[in-house]
Design an enzyme around this catalytic site. Structure first.
Site, PDB file in Angstrom:
ATOM      1  N   ASP A   1       0.840  -1.187   0.000  1.00  5.81           N
ATOM      2  CA  ASP A   1       0.000   0.000   0.000  1.00  5.81           C
ATOM      3  C   ASP A   1       0.878   1.241   0.000  1.00  5.81           C
ATOM      4  OD1 ASP A   1      -2.381   1.380  -0.075  1.00  5.81           O
ATOM      5  OD2 ASP A   1      -2.919   1.012   2.016  1.00  5.81           O
ATOM      6  N   GLY A   2       0.256   2.346  -0.356  1.00  6.66           N
ATOM      7  CA  GLY A   2       0.915   3.638  -0.325  1.00  6.66           C
ATOM      8  C   GLY A   2      -0.002   4.653   0.309  1.00  6.66           C
TER       9      GLY A   2
ATOM     10  N   GLU B   1       2.275   3.926  -3.968  1.00  8.89           N
ATOM     11  CA  GLU B   1       1.642   2.627  -4.243  1.00  8.89           C
ATOM     12  C   GLU B   1       2.618   1.730  -5.018  1.00  8.89           C
ATOM     13  OE1 GLU B   1      -1.224   1.497  -3.149  1.00  8.89           O
ATOM     14  OE2 GLU B   1      -2.418   3.261  -2.660  1.00  8.89           O
TER      15      GLU B   1
ATOM     16  N   ASP C   1      -4.700  -2.266  -3.152  1.00  7.80           N
ATOM     17  CA  ASP C   1      -5.978  -1.567  -3.266  1.00  7.80           C
ATOM     18  C   ASP C   1      -5.892  -0.464  -4.316  1.00  7.80           C
ATOM     19  OD1 ASP C   1      -4.554   0.459  -1.979  1.00  7.80           O
ATOM     20  OD2 ASP C   1      -5.738   0.373  -0.135  1.00  7.80           O
TER      21      ASP C   1
ATOM     22  N   HIS D   1      -9.559  -0.246   2.986  1.00  8.25           N
ATOM     23  CA  HIS D   1     -10.318   0.187   4.167  1.00  8.25           C
ATOM     24  C   HIS D   1     -11.640  -0.575   4.295  1.00  8.25           C
ATOM     25  CE1 HIS D   1      -7.322   3.322   4.318  1.00  8.25           C
ATOM     26  NE2 HIS D   1      -7.603   3.607   3.073  1.00  8.25           N
TER      27      HIS D   1
ATOM     28  N   ASP E   1      -1.579  -0.790   4.962  1.00  9.16           N
ATOM     29  CA  ASP E   1      -1.969   0.612   5.092  1.00  9.16           C
ATOM     30  C   ASP E   1      -1.316   1.233   6.324  1.00  9.16           C
ATOM     31  OD1 ASP E   1      -3.798   2.926   4.338  1.00  9.16           O
ATOM     32  OD2 ASP E   1      -4.486   2.505   6.382  1.00  9.16           O
TER      33      ASP E   1
END
Length: 155
Positions: free
Chosen positions: A14-15, A52, A74, A128, A138
């Site tokens: 994730d970023g 990301e 995501d 999320h 995350d």
């Protein structure tokens, strides 16, 4: 398509970015059997899309031999970019269909090189939404943001 295998590496990447552009972070959770590794980092002046990409790149850099890999992200940008769009970009000399330079081509080239070393499947997961691996990635990305903001610099 990568099948479930006891020799499979699973990556959640994730970023995050506070401002876009702004201070950003990336994070990744790697799983191989019962073993787990968490990594994160950040940059002071970047974008969400760069972070990301960086999360996936840094995770793949840790693999020391050819592996079966499933990457969960995501980011539709990362998932579609590496699975669909990159073929046209490479064919067009790293230009989009409307002849503009591909944004973040430095990172896309790096990711393309790393992907070629493994059997990889990229899977999109809703962010999320309670996916444990994605939530941990995350949180790691946000640690990267905090570290970059504190230090004023990062990788």
């Amino acid at each position: 398509m990568v099948q479930n295998s006891p020799h499979q590496v699973v990556i959640y990447a994730d970023g995050a970015c506070k401002g876009n552009p702004g201070v950003g972070g990336w994070g990744a959770l790697l799983r191989f059997g019962a073993a787990e590794k968490e990594i994160f980092g950040g940059e002071t002046a970047t974008t969400n899309n760069r972070m990301e990409l960086r999360g996936v790149i840094e995770a793949l850099r840790l693999l020391t031999r050819e592996c079966e890999v499933v990457v969960y992200t995501d980011s539709s940008y990362v998932q579609k970019g590496i699975s669909e769009w990159i073929h046209g970009w490479k064919r067009n000399g790293w230009r989009t269909s409307d002849k503009k330079p591909v944004k973040n081509s430095d990172l896309w080239c790096e990711l393309d090189e790393l992907v070629a070393k493994h059997q990889i499947e990229f899977r999109w997961v809703k962010g999320h939404a309670g996916n444990e691996g994605n939530e941990r990635a995350d949180a790691l990305a946000n640690r990267g943001v905090e570290e970059a903001a504190r230090s004023g610099s990062a990788r």
